[in-house]
Design a protein around this motif. Structure first.
Motif, PDB file in Angstrom:
ATOM      1  N   LEU A  87      43.292  42.576  27.498  1.00  0.00           N
ATOM      2  CA  LEU A  87      42.072  43.237  27.941  1.00  0.00           C
ATOM      3  C   LEU A  87      40.945  42.255  28.258  1.00  0.00           C
ATOM      4  O   LEU A  87      40.342  42.337  29.336  1.00  0.00           O
ATOM      5  CB  LEU A  87      41.651  44.245  26.883  1.00  0.00           C
ATOM      6  N   PRO A  88      40.642  41.298  27.369  1.00  0.00           N
ATOM      7  CA  PRO A  88      39.603  40.328  27.725  1.00  0.00           C
ATOM      8  C   PRO A  88      39.929  39.566  29.008  1.00  0.00           C
ATOM      9  O   PRO A  88      39.025  39.317  29.817  1.00  0.00           O
ATOM     10  CB  PRO A  88      39.583  39.381  26.517  1.00  0.00           C
ATOM     11  N   ILE A 121      39.167  41.842  31.848  1.00  0.00           N
ATOM     12  CA  ILE A 121      37.716  41.986  31.992  1.00  0.00           C
ATOM     13  C   ILE A 121      37.129  40.770  32.693  1.00  0.00           C
ATOM     14  O   ILE A 121      36.306  40.884  33.601  1.00  0.00           O
ATOM     15  CB  ILE A 121      37.065  42.173  30.601  1.00  0.00           C
ATOM     16  N   THR A 125      50.735  54.535  32.592  1.00  0.00           N
ATOM     17  CA  THR A 125      49.790  54.906  31.530  1.00  0.00           C
ATOM     18  C   THR A 125      48.935  53.710  31.133  1.00  0.00           C
ATOM     19  O   THR A 125      47.727  53.854  30.939  1.00  0.00           O
ATOM     20  CB  THR A 125      50.510  55.431  30.277  1.00  0.00           C
ATOM     21  N   GLY A 126      49.554  52.534  31.039  1.00  0.00           N
ATOM     22  CA  GLY A 126      48.781  51.349  30.666  1.00  0.00           C
ATOM     23  C   GLY A 126      47.702  51.040  31.681  1.00  0.00           C
ATOM     24  O   GLY A 126      46.561  50.734  31.328  1.00  0.00           O
ATOM     25  N   ILE A 144      46.286  53.135  33.764  1.00  0.00           N
ATOM     26  CA  ILE A 144      45.234  54.151  33.710  1.00  0.00           C
ATOM     27  C   ILE A 144      44.289  53.850  32.553  1.00  0.00           C
ATOM     28  O   ILE A 144      43.061  53.878  32.693  1.00  0.00           O
ATOM     29  CB  ILE A 144      45.850  55.560  33.576  1.00  0.00           C
ATOM     30  N   TYR A 145      44.904  53.525  31.396  1.00  0.00           N
ATOM     31  CA  TYR A 145      44.089  53.178  30.228  1.00  0.00           C
ATOM     32  C   TYR A 145      43.113  52.048  30.558  1.00  0.00           C
ATOM     33  O   TYR A 145      41.914  52.149  30.316  1.00  0.00           O
ATOM     34  CB  TYR A 145      45.023  52.759  29.092  1.00  0.00           C
ATOM     35  N   ALA A 146      43.653  50.959  31.134  1.00  0.00           N
ATOM     36  CA  ALA A 146      42.818  49.778  31.352  1.00  0.00           C
ATOM     37  C   ALA A 146      41.768  50.022  32.432  1.00  0.00           C
ATOM     38  O   ALA A 146      40.617  49.610  32.288  1.00  0.00           O
ATOM     39  CB  ALA A 146      43.689  48.583  31.717  1.00  0.00           C
ATOM     40  N   VAL A 206      40.380  52.892  33.467  1.00  0.00           N
ATOM     41  CA  VAL A 206      39.310  53.763  32.996  1.00  0.00           C
ATOM     42  C   VAL A 206      38.377  52.974  32.085  1.00  0.00           C
ATOM     43  O   VAL A 206      37.149  53.108  32.161  1.00  0.00           O
ATOM     44  CB  VAL A 206      39.891  54.998  32.267  1.00  0.00           C
ATOM     45  N   GLY A 207      38.986  52.108  31.254  1.00  0.00           N
ATOM     46  CA  GLY A 207      38.171  51.264  30.389  1.00  0.00           C
ATOM     47  C   GLY A 207      37.217  50.389  31.176  1.00  0.00           C
ATOM     48  O   GLY A 207      36.045  50.271  30.835  1.00  0.00           O
ATOM     49  N   LEU A 208      37.706  49.792  32.264  1.00  0.00           N
ATOM     50  CA  LEU A 208      36.847  48.928  33.082  1.00  0.00           C
ATOM     51  C   LEU A 208      35.698  49.719  33.689  1.00  0.00           C
ATOM     52  O   LEU A 208      34.561  49.245  33.735  1.00  0.00           O
ATOM     53  CB  LEU A 208      37.651  48.267  34.203  1.00  0.00           C
ATOM     54  N   LEU A 211      34.448  52.466  32.424  1.00  0.00           N
ATOM     55  CA  LEU A 211      33.578  52.872  31.326  1.00  0.00           C
ATOM     56  C   LEU A 211      32.607  51.766  30.957  1.00  0.00           C
ATOM     57  O   LEU A 211      31.431  52.010  30.697  1.00  0.00           O
ATOM     58  CB  LEU A 211      34.421  53.170  30.087  1.00  0.00           C
ATOM     59  N   LEU A 212      33.116  50.538  30.899  1.00  0.00           N
ATOM     60  CA  LEU A 212      32.257  49.422  30.499  1.00  0.00           C
ATOM     61  C   LEU A 212      31.349  48.995  31.640  1.00  0.00           C
ATOM     62  O   LEU A 212      30.505  48.133  31.477  1.00  0.00           O
ATOM     63  CB  LEU A 212      33.117  48.236  30.064  1.00  0.00           C
TER      64      LEU A 212
END
Lengths: 355, 283
Positions: free
Chosen positions: B125-126, B129, B207-208, B210-212, B214-216, B218-219
């Protein structure tokens, strides 16, 4: 044994070196490279001579912007070896290392505690699910665990925030401790720290124990049919002893390997949790620095998160021979490697749950 | 076909998986046809903000008085496109590296596996990002590429261990004796045998991703443009949804859309798993 440790150490150092190098070239060579961007920005602001601009860039990144790339690269590595990661662009009066140093303990606290809790809960539930398949316990928990494993941690964080800090003000919504308490080894400080850490830890645990439970179940099921388990049953040992000492212990081996991977996922996931709970850990600063285009701080956070993960991996590698002595003895490495390799399904599931 | 009859039978016996499959199908249809059928009205009416559910607005309205349901439907396509494209890239890279590494062995194998190990160790994730922050793209394809940077190593490892055990099997030996080239052996002989892994990792890859992504959103690291679920939650949060009474539906609708899809994928992939892995059915 010594050879094993040296090999692991070598791999860890190599990974850290690669990450440092890649980070450096990303800053220097990417389109819209941050150093050039900072120069341009200072030039637009005006009021500074070319030389002052160059000096400013140099204090921020610790590098001479006009020097040849090779020199800069060596300077950069030298700076890092001296513990110098430059200064945050947004706040040049402090250093990146100081900011990260103040953030690191909070991240380690939350990651370590939530990893421990979710590992213990998950392994316990997974073991029970495998030993008593078909029971109501197994059915209910299989469902819960599959659902929880699929829910992203940031959504759990938002739900917790909404209900426990918005609607009912049960928990604080930001910070690592109350402003009023003095940090130190005293009760008000410790209780305040614990109180503020509850929600971040809860958010991580809720989304990650499911992955552990499924992985443990998969691992335990594969042990279930082995001959020593049947031998133990034939000897008339009680179910509890069998499930704990025979199935539990042996199915733990692949779980320890995954613990190493999970540390990385947890550190990554802490970015979301810390940002939402405004918890001043590394993940929080990383997102802050990205949003304020503070590349030097961002690089520092990334390098440090990676280093922390590599160190954690190394520690788990050291721990592994204690759990499974076969690993450290080259002659029997093959046996251990085939026996201890986690299956793809379980890795995928832990990856799912732990991110 | 054997596969379809197996899948049908297993789905029939595993109701959660059946429901999961149907939900995934609905989302796919929504992504394809949704934007043609539903439009977000350009009328903004602040007096209509945070309205509750009503026949006009089944899921209420947002801070600007716009229909939430329409945004959910329109926001499905960008999420799905990035998810699928990222999963395709992940699968292609992972399979090629895994098969070549496992089959060829020797120096190629250890070199490729060292690279894989580095990517496996660096926290995903980092890294995503940081790359997203520097590249700063609105192009969904580039975003998908960034997301797959950290997704392929796990698959490559799994495929490699499959290729290792297939390497010494008789049919590979036969292919080698016939003098077939590397391309043929990897593409025509090995690839069909790792199909199940590919299928399951493809779903997990979606799924992975989509997770990542959406996270990007969101942040706020991926640039906000257009409408998707991540952007909706981001806007809801930045408009103070946590402390605004009546905004629950606006905040939780896109979250529910994501959770339902992710859970559906997981249950469906479980059924697919047992179609390909008969030994799982015994339990």
């Amino acid at each position: 044994m010594v050879q094993y440790i040296l090999k692991r150490l070598g791999i860890s150092l190599a990974i850290i070196y690669i990450v440092l190098t890649v980070s450096f070239f990303m800053v220097r060579l990417m389109p819209g490279n941050p150093m050039a961007a900072l120069e341009a920005q200072l030039r637009v602001q005006g009021g500074m001579t070319e030389q002052e601009i160059e000096q400013r860039v140099q204090t921020v990144y610790g590098l001479m912007p006009k020097a040849p790339l090779g020199t800069q690269y060596l300077d950069y590595l030298g700076n890092i070896l001296h513990g110098n990661l430059g200064r945050p662009i947004t706040n040049p009066s402090t250093t990146v290392v100081a900011v990260i140093g103040s953030a690191l303990p909070w991240t380690i606290l939350v990651v370590a505690v939530s990893l421990l809790i979710s590992f213990v809960i998950g392994v316990y539930i997974g073991n029970r699910m495998a030993v008593h398949p078909g029971s109501t316990f197994a059915k209910v928990w299989t469902f819960i665990v599959s659902v929880m494993g699929a829910v992203p941690s940031y959504l759990v964080a938002i739900v917790l925030l909404y209900f426990l800090t918005g609607i009912w003000r049960v928990f604080p919504s930001n910070g690592a401790y109350d402003v009023g308490v003095t940090p130190g080894f005293n009760w008000p400080f410790i209780s305040s720290v614990a109180y503020h850490a509850v929600l971040p830890i809860a958010a991580s645990v809720i989304t990650s124990f499911g992955g552990w439970a499924l992985a443990m179940k998969g691992s335990a099921v594969s042990v279930l049919g082995s001959e020593y388990v049947r031998a133990a049953e034939a000897r008339g040992l009680s179910d509890r002893v069998i499930s704990r000492s025979y199935i539990g212990r042996n199915s733990m081996l692949p779980m320890i390997t995954q613990l190493a991977l999970a540390v990385g996922f947890m550190f990554g996931g802490s970015v979301f949790v810390e940002t939402y709970f405004q918890y001043p850990g590394i993940g929080y600063y990383m997102v802050q620095s990205v949003n304020s285009r503070d590349y030097s701080l961002m690089m520092g956070c990334f390098v440090l998160i990676t280093t922390a993960v590599v160190v954690a991996n190394f520690l788990v590698d050291l721990l592994y021979p204690a759990v499974d002595p076969r690993i450290a003895w080259p002659s029997s490495r093959k046996v251990a490697a085939t026996g201890g390799e986690p299956t793809t399904e379980t890795v995928a599931l832990v990856a799912q749950g732990g991110v | 076909m054997r596969f379809w009859s197996d899948l049908r039978r297993i789905l029939w016996n595993d109701k959660p998986a059946l429901v999961g499959g149907i939900i995934v199908l609905i989302y796919v249809l929504m992504a394809i046809f949704g934007p043609m059928l539903v439009h977000i009205s350009s009328v903004q009416n602040a007096s209509d903000a945070y309205a509750g559910p009503s026949p006009q607005h089944l899921l209420g309205t947002d801070a600007l008085g716009q229909d939430v349901l329409a945004q959910i439907i329109v926001g499905c396509r960008p999420i799905m496109i990035v998810g699928v494209v990222s999963a395709v890239i992940t699968v292609v890279v992972g399979v090629v590296i895994g098969l070549v590494s496992g089959y060829v062995g020797g120096f190629t194998d250890s070199a490729l596996m060292r690279v894989t190990d580095v990517f496996l160790t660096v926290p995903g994730l980092p890294l995503i990002i940081m790359i997203a922050a520097i590249v700063h793209t609105t192009n969904p394809l580039v975003l998908a590429l960034i997301l797959s940077v950290t997704a392929w190593p796990g698959l490559a490892r799994a495929i490699r261990s499959q290729a290792l055990s297939l390497r010494s099997s008789d049919f590979i030996e036969a292919a080698r004796l016939q003098g077939l080239g590397l391309g043929n052996i990897v593409g025509r002989q090995l690839l069909p045998n790792v199909g199940p892994y590919v299928a399951i990792h493809f779903l997990l890859g979606i799924t992975g991703a989509i997770y990542a992504q959406v996270g990007l959103f969101l942040l706020g690291i991926a640039p906000i443009s257009g409408t998707n679920w991540g952007i909706m939650i981001n806007l809801a949060m930045s408009q103070g949804a946590l402390y605004t009474p009546g905004s629950a539906l606006y905040l939780f609708s896109p979250m529910a859309a994501i959770v339902i899809l992710q859970v559906a994928f997981v249950f469906f992939s479980r059924a697919l798993d047992s179609v390909f892995n008969p030994r799982l059915r015994v339990q």
